[in-house]
Design a protein around this motif. Structure first.
Motif, PDB file in Angstrom:
ATOM      1  N   UNK A 152       0.717  -1.421   0.019  1.00 42.34           N
ATOM      2  CA  UNK A 152       0.054  -0.018   0.133  1.00 42.34           C
ATOM      3  C   UNK A 152       0.828   1.372  -0.112  1.00 42.34           C
ATOM      4  N   UNK A 153       2.125   1.121   0.005  1.00 40.86           N
ATOM      5  CA  UNK A 153       3.195   2.389   0.042  1.00 40.86           C
ATOM      6  C   UNK A 153       4.050   2.326  -1.138  1.00 40.86           C
ATOM      7  N   UNK A 154       4.674   3.425  -1.316  1.00 41.76           N
ATOM      8  CA  UNK A 154       5.511   3.215  -2.313  1.00 41.76           C
ATOM      9  C   UNK A 154       6.915   3.141  -1.633  1.00 41.76           C
ATOM     10  N   UNK A 155       6.937   3.376  -0.386  1.00 42.18           N
ATOM     11  CA  UNK A 155       8.193   3.217   0.306  1.00 42.18           C
ATOM     12  C   UNK A 155       7.743   2.793   2.042  1.00 42.18           C
ATOM     13  N   UNK A 156       8.671   1.729   2.300  1.00 43.36           N
ATOM     14  CA  UNK A 156       8.430   1.339   3.735  1.00 43.36           C
ATOM     15  C   UNK A 156       9.728   1.282   4.415  1.00 43.36           C
ATOM     16  N   UNK A 157       9.867   1.117   5.534  1.00 42.65           N
ATOM     17  CA  UNK A 157      10.843   0.905   6.437  1.00 42.65           C
ATOM     18  C   UNK A 157      11.145  -0.462   6.844  1.00 42.65           C
ATOM     19  N   UNK A 158      12.221  -1.153   6.726  1.00 43.14           N
ATOM     20  CA  UNK A 158      12.171  -2.570   7.249  1.00 43.14           C
ATOM     21  C   UNK A 158      13.533  -2.771   8.076  1.00 43.14           C
ATOM     22  N   UNK A 159      13.624  -2.922   9.459  1.00 46.00           N
ATOM     23  CA  UNK A 159      14.813  -3.095  10.182  1.00 46.00           C
ATOM     24  C   UNK A 159      15.626  -1.735   9.968  1.00 46.00           C
ATOM     25  N   UNK A 160      14.727  -0.522   9.663  1.00 47.32           N
ATOM     26  CA  UNK A 160      15.399   0.907   9.690  1.00 47.32           C
ATOM     27  C   UNK A 160      16.034   0.791   8.193  1.00 47.32           C
ATOM     28  N   UNK A 161      15.932  -0.008   7.391  1.00 40.58           N
ATOM     29  CA  UNK A 161      16.403   0.213   5.924  1.00 40.58           C
ATOM     30  C   UNK A 161      15.139   0.500   4.974  1.00 40.58           C
ATOM     31  N   UNK A 162      15.214   1.729   4.416  1.00 41.06           N
ATOM     32  CA  UNK A 162      13.932   2.236   3.475  1.00 41.06           C
ATOM     33  C   UNK A 162      14.112   1.236   2.219  1.00 41.06           C
ATOM     34  N   UNK A 163      12.808   0.865   1.837  1.00 47.06           N
ATOM     35  CA  UNK A 163      12.634  -0.237   0.878  1.00 47.06           C
ATOM     36  C   UNK A 163      11.393  -0.055  -0.111  1.00 47.06           C
ATOM     37  N   UNK A 164      11.394  -0.193  -1.364  1.00 44.03           N
ATOM     38  CA  UNK A 164      10.171  -0.241  -1.971  1.00 44.03           C
ATOM     39  C   UNK A 164       9.685  -1.741  -2.707  1.00 44.03           C
ATOM     40  N   UNK A 165       8.712  -1.877  -2.140  1.00 40.56           N
ATOM     41  CA  UNK A 165       8.217  -3.498  -2.541  1.00 40.56           C
ATOM     42  C   UNK A 165       7.002  -3.248  -3.632  1.00 40.56           C
ATOM     43  N   UNK A 166       7.515  -3.880  -4.743  1.00 39.12           N
ATOM     44  CA  UNK A 166       6.776  -3.562  -6.115  1.00 39.12           C
ATOM     45  C   UNK A 166       6.852  -4.811  -6.616  1.00 39.12           C
ATOM     46  N   UNK A 167       5.653  -4.992  -7.248  1.00 39.50           N
ATOM     47  CA  UNK A 167       5.146  -6.129  -7.983  1.00 39.50           C
ATOM     48  C   UNK A 167       4.597  -5.843  -9.478  1.00 39.50           C
ATOM     49  N   UNK A 168       5.500  -5.648 -10.526  1.00 39.47           N
ATOM     50  CA  UNK A 168       5.061  -5.523 -11.661  1.00 39.47           C
ATOM     51  C   UNK A 168       5.610  -6.523 -12.612  1.00 39.47           C
ATOM     52  N   UNK A 169       5.124  -7.743 -12.350  1.00 40.25           N
ATOM     53  CA  UNK A 169       5.553  -8.997 -13.166  1.00 40.25           C
ATOM     54  C   UNK A 169       6.441  -9.803 -12.317  1.00 40.25           C
ATOM     55  N   UNK A 170       7.079  -9.244 -11.238  1.00 35.01           N
ATOM     56  CA  UNK A 170       8.019 -10.088 -10.344  1.00 35.01           C
ATOM     57  C   UNK A 170       7.720  -9.404  -8.952  1.00 35.01           C
ATOM     58  N   UNK A 171       7.427  -9.963  -7.908  1.00 34.03           N
ATOM     59  CA  UNK A 171       7.459  -9.013  -6.585  1.00 34.03           C
ATOM     60  C   UNK A 171       9.194  -8.875  -6.142  1.00 34.03           C
ATOM     61  N   UNK A 172       9.287  -7.755  -6.016  1.00 35.34           N
ATOM     62  CA  UNK A 172      10.777  -7.325  -5.745  1.00 35.34           C
ATOM     63  C   UNK A 172      10.779  -6.252  -4.544  1.00 35.34           C
ATOM     64  N   UNK A 173      11.953  -6.433  -3.790  1.00 36.19           N
ATOM     65  CA  UNK A 173      12.018  -5.504  -2.480  1.00 36.19           C
ATOM     66  C   UNK A 173      13.539  -4.552  -3.093  1.00 36.19           C
ATOM     67  N   UNK A 174      13.201  -3.597  -3.468  1.00 33.85           N
ATOM     68  CA  UNK A 174      14.341  -2.654  -3.742  1.00 33.85           C
ATOM     69  C   UNK A 174      14.839  -1.717  -2.715  1.00 33.85           C
ATOM     70  N   UNK A 175      16.035  -1.828  -2.586  1.00 34.29           N
ATOM     71  CA  UNK A 175      16.925  -1.054  -1.548  1.00 34.29           C
ATOM     72  C   UNK A 175      18.148  -0.570  -2.024  1.00 34.29           C
ATOM     73  N   UNK A 176      18.493   0.494  -1.307  1.00 34.17           N
ATOM     74  CA  UNK A 176      20.135   0.985  -1.773  1.00 34.17           C
ATOM     75  C   UNK A 176      21.216   0.294  -1.380  1.00 34.17           C
ATOM     76  N   UNK A 177      21.926  -0.165  -2.093  1.00 39.21           N
ATOM     77  CA  UNK A 177      23.220  -0.948  -1.842  1.00 39.21           C
ATOM     78  C   UNK A 177      23.878  -0.430  -0.417  1.00 39.21           C
ATOM     79  N   UNK A 178      24.001   1.010  -0.627  1.00 36.86           N
ATOM     80  CA  UNK A 178      24.768   1.531   0.589  1.00 36.86           C
ATOM     81  C   UNK A 178      24.082   1.253   1.941  1.00 36.86           C
ATOM     82  N   UNK A 179      22.716   1.103   1.859  1.00 37.20           N
ATOM     83  CA  UNK A 179      21.929   0.950   3.263  1.00 37.20           C
ATOM     84  C   UNK A 179      22.225  -0.565   3.860  1.00 37.20           C
TER      85      UNK A 179
END
Length: 365
Positions: free
Chosen positions: A186-213
């Motif tokens: 329901x969100x464009x951006x969530x925070x999991x264990x202090x790490x900002x992520x985007x959880x998106x499913x446009x053909x494949x469910x993917x958790x996108x996070x910054x490598x540096x994080x």
């Protein structure tokens, strides 16, 4: 005492194909048991899953080479064939239909022509393929000069040696392929264990996070990442928590959601990626995974969007990955709330490796 489930003594007809950067077995549904449990047990035996080398089967000892396409005439009026994708485990005897594969998809149209499920055009053929896993329909256009599939060509894709004939894939209605929603939390951006992520499913469910994080640059080669046990633990914890948020439940035994870590491009692309399936570093990136990552970067407020360098016009994303680049075209309607995925496209290649008979061992039950 275990009893053996009978299997055909004369083996099973199948075709081994490279589709994109993956490799898998392609079967006609009629050549497999109609009962899903019996079918899955047979396929696990054929692949040799449950041994890290898949030594007693035809699997390639890697998730990218432990894939199966089950193809049949479509029951839908808007499609020519049905394509069920099954991802098999390697060291563990697991099998799941809870995701798509856009790479294996590249071989479905040619396979359908080879098996006589659809007719071939004089110069090219466009197959309408119903992806059973997500109920979406994709079109695949490929060369068929003289009414026969042509695999040779001059199109190169990163991660595959040499060149081959192109397969143009056009996607629609891929949003929510496994979760039912483009933004399953329901969100464009969530925070999991202090790490900002985007959880998106446009053909494949993917958790996108910054490598540096997650404490890496995002430019490390896969073999270096594979030796980073602390990173593997963090990636697993991240995707387990995300799986719950995305409505997928306990994903500890699944390869979805995928996790993709992004960093600024450094080879002229849009973004640099490192993907894990589920914690094993991917040598490249999956087709639908790349579509979903591009989608996340196009969403207002998407994690990593500030790192992306899109062209001045158009929505073509050049995804950098460990073995090269993958260009995907994604069109979104970000004026609506929530945003809507309109369509996507990508060019892949496929090649027939062998066509014949595979002989599975007896299956214990």
């Amino acid at each position: 005492m275990n009893n053996a489930v009978p299997v055909p003594g004369d083996g099973l007809r199948c075709m081994l194909m490279r589709g994109g950067t993956s490799k898998g077995l392609y079967f006609l549904a009629d050549d497999l048991p109609p009962d899903p449990a019996a079918r899955d047990a047979l396929l696990l035996a054929v692949m040799g899953s449950g041994h890290p080398l898949q030594v007693d089967g035809v699997g390639g000892a890697h998730p990218l080479a432990a894939k199966v396409a089950v193809v049949s005439p479509s029951r839908r009026e808007d499609a020519d064939v049905d394509y069920l994708f099954l991802q098999l485990g390697v060291g563990e005897p697991t099998i799941t239909d809870r995701q798509n594969c856009g790479n294996i998809l590249a071989g479905v149209g040619p396979f359908a022509v080879e098996r006589g499920l659809i007719g071939a055009g004089r110069e090219s053929t466009t197959a309408r393929i119903h992806m059973v896993n997500s109920r979406a329909v994709v079109t695949a256009t490929f060369a068929t000069p003289g009414g026969a599939v042509r695999y040779a060509g001059d199109t190169a894709i990163a991660g595959v040696p040499g060149t081959a004939s192109p397969v143009l894939l056009r996607f629609a209605d891929t949003a929510g392929s496994a979760t039912g929603s483009l933004l399953p939390t329901g969100n464009t951006r969530d925070v999991i264990d202090g790490i900002p992520v985007s959880c998106v499913d446009n053909g494949m469910p993917v958790v996108v996070a910054r490598a540096a994080d997650l404490g890496i640059t995002g430019y490390e080669p896969p073999e270096e990442l594979a030796g980073n046990r602390a990173l593997a633990r963090r990636v697993q914890a991240l995707r387990l928590a995300a799986g719950q948020l995305m409505g997928l439940g306990d994903v500890s035994g699944l390869s979805v959601p995928k996790t993709t870590l992004v960093s600024a491009p450094r080879d002229g692309g849009t973004i640099c990626t490192r993907t894990f399936i589920p914690v094993r570093p991917h040598p490249a990136i999956g087709v639908l995974g790349a579509v979903t990552v591009a989608t996340a970067l196009l969403l207002p407020g998407g994690v990593g969007a500030e790192l992306a360098r899109f062209p001045a016009s158009g929505q073509v994303a050049d995804i950098e990955h460990p073995t090269g680049h993958l260009e995907v075209e994604v069109e979104l309607d970000t004026s609506s709330s929530p945003p809507r995925a309109l369509r996507a496209g990508v060019v892949r290649t496929a090649r027939k490796l062998f066509d014949g008979t595979v002989y599975p061992p007896p299956i214990a039950r």
